[in-house]
Design a protein around this motif. Structure first.
Motif, PDB file in Angstrom:
ATOM      1  N   LEU A 139      28.507  10.434  55.799  1.00  0.00           N
ATOM      2  CA  LEU A 139      29.118   9.514  56.746  1.00  0.00           C
ATOM      3  C   LEU A 139      28.848   8.081  56.295  1.00  0.00           C
ATOM      4  CD1 LEU A 139      28.028  11.184  60.117  1.00  0.00           C
ATOM      5  CD2 LEU A 139      30.367  11.069  59.231  1.00  0.00           C
ATOM      6  N   PRO A 140      29.684   7.135  56.713  1.00  0.00           N
ATOM      7  CA  PRO A 140      29.425   5.735  56.363  1.00  0.00           C
ATOM      8  C   PRO A 140      28.271   5.171  57.182  1.00  0.00           C
ATOM      9  CG  PRO A 140      31.306   5.879  57.825  1.00  0.00           C
ATOM     10  CD  PRO A 140      30.908   7.292  57.508  1.00  0.00           C
ATOM     11  N   GLU A 141      27.879   3.960  56.887  1.00  0.00           N
ATOM     12  CA  GLU A 141      26.790   3.320  57.628  1.00  0.00           C
ATOM     13  C   GLU A 141      27.129   3.224  59.113  1.00  0.00           C
ATOM     14  OE1 GLU A 141      27.311  -1.341  57.357  1.00  0.00           O
ATOM     15  OE2 GLU A 141      27.291  -0.461  55.344  1.00  0.00           O
ATOM     16  N   LYS A 142      26.102   3.167  59.944  1.00  0.00           N
ATOM     17  CA  LYS A 142      26.269   3.276  61.390  1.00  0.00           C
ATOM     18  C   LYS A 142      27.213   2.230  61.957  1.00  0.00           C
ATOM     19  CE  LYS A 142      23.689   3.756  65.702  1.00  0.00           C
ATOM     20  NZ  LYS A 142      24.576   2.852  66.476  1.00  0.00           N
ATOM     21  N   ALA A 143      27.135   0.990  61.470  1.00  0.00           N
ATOM     22  CA  ALA A 143      27.988  -0.068  62.017  1.00  0.00           C
ATOM     23  C   ALA A 143      29.468   0.265  61.821  1.00  0.00           C
ATOM     24  CB  ALA A 143      27.646  -1.404  61.364  1.00  0.00           C
ATOM     25  N   LEU A 144      29.811   0.784  60.651  1.00  0.00           N
ATOM     26  CA  LEU A 144      31.201   1.173  60.402  1.00  0.00           C
ATOM     27  C   LEU A 144      31.589   2.392  61.227  1.00  0.00           C
ATOM     28  CD1 LEU A 144      31.458   0.704  56.516  1.00  0.00           C
ATOM     29  CD2 LEU A 144      32.603  -0.666  58.269  1.00  0.00           C
ATOM     30  N   LEU A 145      30.691   3.377  61.309  1.00  0.00           N
ATOM     31  CA  LEU A 145      30.989   4.580  62.090  1.00  0.00           C
ATOM     32  C   LEU A 145      31.178   4.234  63.568  1.00  0.00           C
ATOM     33  CD1 LEU A 145      31.332   7.649  61.933  1.00  0.00           C
ATOM     34  CD2 LEU A 145      28.882   7.856  62.407  1.00  0.00           C
ATOM     35  N   ASP A 146      30.374   3.326  64.072  1.00  0.00           N
ATOM     36  CA  ASP A 146      30.521   2.906  65.468  1.00  0.00           C
ATOM     37  C   ASP A 146      31.883   2.265  65.706  1.00  0.00           C
ATOM     38  OD1 ASP A 146      28.022   3.837  66.084  1.00  0.00           O
ATOM     39  OD2 ASP A 146      27.043   1.873  66.022  1.00  0.00           O
ATOM     40  N   ARG A 147      32.362   1.492  64.746  1.00  0.00           N
ATOM     41  CA  ARG A 147      33.694   0.882  64.877  1.00  0.00           C
ATOM     42  C   ARG A 147      34.791   1.937  64.887  1.00  0.00           C
ATOM     43  NH1 ARG A 147      33.903  -3.611  60.320  1.00  0.00           N
ATOM     44  NH2 ARG A 147      36.127  -3.597  60.909  1.00  0.00           N
ATOM     45  N   VAL A 148      34.641   2.971  64.044  1.00  0.00           N
ATOM     46  CA  VAL A 148      35.615   4.072  64.031  1.00  0.00           C
ATOM     47  C   VAL A 148      35.629   4.760  65.392  1.00  0.00           C
ATOM     48  CG1 VAL A 148      36.135   6.333  63.049  1.00  0.00           C
ATOM     49  CG2 VAL A 148      35.485   4.437  61.538  1.00  0.00           C
ATOM     50  N   LYS A 149      34.446   5.072  65.905  1.00  0.00           N
ATOM     51  CA  LYS A 149      34.367   5.767  67.189  1.00  0.00           C
ATOM     52  C   LYS A 149      34.916   4.904  68.326  1.00  0.00           C
ATOM     53  CE  LYS A 149      30.734   9.170  66.491  1.00  0.00           C
ATOM     54  NZ  LYS A 149      31.352  10.220  67.295  1.00  0.00           N
ATOM     55  N   ALA A 150      34.783   3.594  68.205  1.00  0.00           N
ATOM     56  CA  ALA A 150      35.282   2.699  69.241  1.00  0.00           C
ATOM     57  C   ALA A 150      36.805   2.736  69.360  1.00  0.00           C
ATOM     58  CB  ALA A 150      34.804   1.268  68.981  1.00  0.00           C
ATOM     59  N   THR A 151      37.493   3.182  68.312  1.00  0.00           N
ATOM     60  CA  THR A 151      38.961   3.317  68.376  1.00  0.00           C
ATOM     61  C   THR A 151      39.378   4.555  69.159  1.00  0.00           C
ATOM     62  OG1 THR A 151      39.214   4.671  66.368  1.00  0.00           O
ATOM     63  CG2 THR A 151      39.132   2.258  66.084  1.00  0.00           C
ATOM     64  N   GLY A 152      38.419   5.428  69.453  1.00  0.00           N
ATOM     65  CA  GLY A 152      38.736   6.692  70.117  1.00  0.00           C
ATOM     66  C   GLY A 152      38.915   7.857  69.161  1.00  0.00           C
ATOM     67  N   ALA A 153      38.787   7.605  67.869  1.00  0.00           N
ATOM     68  CA  ALA A 153      38.981   8.669  66.878  1.00  0.00           C
ATOM     69  C   ALA A 153      37.865   9.705  66.956  1.00  0.00           C
ATOM     70  CB  ALA A 153      39.031   8.074  65.470  1.00  0.00           C
ATOM     71  N   LYS A 154      38.237  10.968  66.769  1.00  0.00           N
ATOM     72  CA  LYS A 154      37.254  12.027  66.581  1.00  0.00           C
ATOM     73  C   LYS A 154      36.832  12.018  65.115  1.00  0.00           C
ATOM     74  CE  LYS A 154      37.805  13.243  70.828  1.00  0.00           C
ATOM     75  NZ  LYS A 154      36.785  12.822  71.840  1.00  0.00           N
ATOM     76  N   VAL A 155      35.557  12.262  64.874  1.00  0.00           N
ATOM     77  CA  VAL A 155      34.997  12.155  63.522  1.00  0.00           C
ATOM     78  C   VAL A 155      34.616  13.532  62.995  1.00  0.00           C
ATOM     79  CG1 VAL A 155      33.086  11.245  62.146  1.00  0.00           C
ATOM     80  CG2 VAL A 155      34.190   9.800  63.866  1.00  0.00           C
ATOM     81  N   LEU A 156      35.101  13.841  61.794  1.00  0.00           N
ATOM     82  CA  LEU A 156      34.775  15.076  61.092  1.00  0.00           C
ATOM     83  C   LEU A 156      34.131  14.723  59.753  1.00  0.00           C
ATOM     84  CD1 LEU A 156      38.223  16.951  61.382  1.00  0.00           C
ATOM     85  CD2 LEU A 156      36.440  16.754  63.130  1.00  0.00           C
ATOM     86  N   SER A 157      33.339  15.639  59.227  1.00  0.00           N
ATOM     87  CA  SER A 157      32.851  15.499  57.852  1.00  0.00           C
ATOM     88  C   SER A 157      32.507  16.868  57.315  1.00  0.00           C
ATOM     89  CB  SER A 157      31.640  14.572  57.773  1.00  0.00           C
ATOM     90  OG  SER A 157      31.321  14.285  56.416  1.00  0.00           O
ATOM     91  N   SER A 158      32.406  16.960  55.993  1.00  0.00           N
ATOM     92  CA  SER A 158      32.176  18.238  55.317  1.00  0.00           C
ATOM     93  C   SER A 158      30.701  18.490  55.097  1.00  0.00           C
ATOM     94  CB  SER A 158      32.896  18.257  53.970  1.00  0.00           C
ATOM     95  OG  SER A 158      34.283  18.136  54.143  1.00  0.00           O
ATOM     96  N   ALA A 159      30.295  19.731  55.359  1.00  0.00           N
ATOM     97  CA  ALA A 159      28.932  20.181  55.082  1.00  0.00           C
ATOM     98  C   ALA A 159      29.007  21.369  54.133  1.00  0.00           C
ATOM     99  CB  ALA A 159      28.226  20.591  56.367  1.00  0.00           C
ATOM    100  N   THR A 160      28.197  21.348  53.094  1.00  0.00           N
ATOM    101  CA  THR A 160      28.148  22.471  52.148  1.00  0.00           C
ATOM    102  C   THR A 160      26.891  23.308  52.334  1.00  0.00           C
ATOM    103  OG1 THR A 160      27.032  21.221  50.388  1.00  0.00           O
ATOM    104  CG2 THR A 160      29.439  21.067  50.489  1.00  0.00           C
ATOM    105  N   THR A 161      26.016  22.872  53.238  1.00  0.00           N
ATOM    106  CA  THR A 161      24.803  23.610  53.566  1.00  0.00           C
ATOM    107  C   THR A 161      24.525  23.459  55.056  1.00  0.00           C
ATOM    108  OG1 THR A 161      23.340  21.722  53.188  1.00  0.00           O
ATOM    109  CG2 THR A 161      23.767  23.154  51.295  1.00  0.00           C
ATOM    110  N   VAL A 162      23.663  24.309  55.588  1.00  0.00           N
ATOM    111  CA  VAL A 162      23.261  24.187  56.990  1.00  0.00           C
ATOM    112  C   VAL A 162      22.554  22.857  57.221  1.00  0.00           C
ATOM    113  CG1 VAL A 162      21.819  25.181  58.811  1.00  0.00           C
ATOM    114  CG2 VAL A 162      23.116  26.683  57.281  1.00  0.00           C
ATOM    115  N   GLU A 163      21.728  22.444  56.268  1.00  0.00           N
ATOM    116  CA  GLU A 163      21.005  21.180  56.415  1.00  0.00           C
ATOM    117  C   GLU A 163      21.968  20.005  56.548  1.00  0.00           C
ATOM    118  OE1 GLU A 163      18.451  24.229  54.725  1.00  0.00           O
ATOM    119  OE2 GLU A 163      20.403  23.454  54.084  1.00  0.00           O
ATOM    120  N   GLU A 164      23.041  20.016  55.764  1.00  0.00           N
ATOM    121  CA  GLU A 164      24.035  18.945  55.877  1.00  0.00           C
ATOM    122  C   GLU A 164      24.738  18.993  57.229  1.00  0.00           C
ATOM    123  OE1 GLU A 164      25.085  18.290  51.131  1.00  0.00           O
ATOM    124  OE2 GLU A 164      26.466  19.444  52.383  1.00  0.00           O
TER     125      GLU A 164
END
Length: 352
Positions: A139-164
């Motif tokens: 994921l990007p840095e928190k400040a950028l992610l917070d701006r994305v979430k502020a638009t109302g967008a749902k956020v997805l990302s890929s995990a290749t392990t349980v830890e991720e």
């Protein structure tokens, strides 16, 4: 269409069928995104290989044609520090190919770039407000992610392990894409660079489902209704399909890639770092055979591809990345809309 056994992704993303058309930098076009949307799936636009102007133009085309939810995908890697010595060693390793093909070895090496998510890209998200924003490599840095979430967008990302997966949930993902080792294109791995510990989809999905509370999307080796049914049986709420969409007329692939997809055997894909510097699954070609699919000399992502560009211009099939997942033999020459509807209808028939 009748009710799916798990509707969490449908409700979360506002789509009709639990299929995400994968955001493939090689192959995806606005026409593919639009057709997937019209079929009720989530159409996905890859942004990492686009300039800001190209991203704006593509989103304008999609928004003009469809008012359904869309996904815009970004890479969030850290650009590497310059390493001229490593770059020179890599190019020297390729010199025999330059000589054979008549490429100019002394010419400046082209730049291979993949832009990470940054302020400019975030401004595009804020302007177009896609319903879904997905990320690769964490994921990007928190400040950028917070701006994305502020638009109302749902956020997805890929995990290749349980830890991720656990890390992504803890850092704000609304759903997690469980990316099995079978998947084509770049591995989404970001907490480890050890390929030996990467997991197949059959083992990965149920473990991630058990570990997190958010919905899970299965990705990797899913090319027909049987794969979708299996993903649901393992606890996934949706699937992400990539390689099957490369067979559609909406896909923008080279002639060499088009041919390889239709003629390579199921066993002829491999993970390679030659084309970008990060592990990615593609159809084995000449440079992978002769240098080894994983070569420690390749510069860090995304710098490896520059020195290959003059060779690719001479021999597209032998020196370009022919991304593909392991389920390529399930691919059919059919339009994006028709493919999406058939996958959904056939899977639902098996599930109900």
């Amino acid at each position: 269409m009748s009710t799916w056994p798990d509707t969490r992704i449908l409700d979360l993303l506002g789509i009709e069928v639990p299929i995400i058309q994968a955001p493939m930098a090689v192959g995806t076009t606005p026409a593919m995104v639009i057709a997937a949307n019209q079929a009720g799936a989530l159409g996905s636009l890859p942004a990492a290989a686009l300039s800001i102007e190209q991203l704006r133009e593509s989103l304008s085309v999609i928004r003009a044609a469809s008012n359904r939810p869309i996904n815009v995908n970004f890479f969030c890697h850290q650009p590497p520090a310059p390493d001229d010595a490593r770059d020179q060693r890599w190019k020297a390793l390729l010199q025999p190919f330059y000589r054979e093909l008549g490429a100019d070895f002394e010419a400046p090496t082209p730049v291979s770039n993949r832009a990470p998510f940054n302020d400019e890209a975030c401004q595009v998200v804020e302007a177009f407000r896609p319903e879904v924003v997905s990320f690769h490599f964490g994921l990007p840095e928190k400040a950028l992610l917070d701006r994305v979430k502020a638009t109302g967008a749902k956020v997805l990302s890929s995990a290749t392990t349980v830890e991720e997966a656990l890390w992504l949930e803890a850092h704000g993902c609304d759903a997690i894409i469980a990316m099995g080792i079978e998947a084509g294109g770049h591995r989404g791995m970001f907490l480890s660079d050890d390929l030996n510990t990467q997991i197949g989809l059959m083992a990965l999905v149920p473990q991630i489902v058990d570990a997190v509370s958010v919905p899970v999307i299965a990705a990797g080796g899913i090319g027909d209704a049987r794969g979708i049914v299996a993903a649901f049986a393992l606890g996934a709420s949706a699937v992400q399909v990539g390689t099957a969409y490369l067979f559609t007329p909406e896909a923008n692939v080279s002639a060499a890639h088009h041919y390889a997809l239709r003629h390579a055997q199921a066993s002829e894909t491999a993970l390679t770092n030659l084309f970008t510097g990060r592990p990615a699954r593609g159809i084995v070609n000449r440079v992978m055979r002769e240098l080894g699919a994983m070569n420690p000399a390749a510069p860090a992502f995304p710098r490896a591809g520059g020195a290959l560009m003059p060779l690719k211009a001479k021999d597209e099939g032998g020196f370009s990345n022919l991304w593909s997942g392991q389920a390529l033999r399930l691919g059919r020459d059919i339009g994006t809309y028709e493919l999406t509807r058939q996958l959904a209808e056939q899977a639902l028939a098996k599930l109900t």
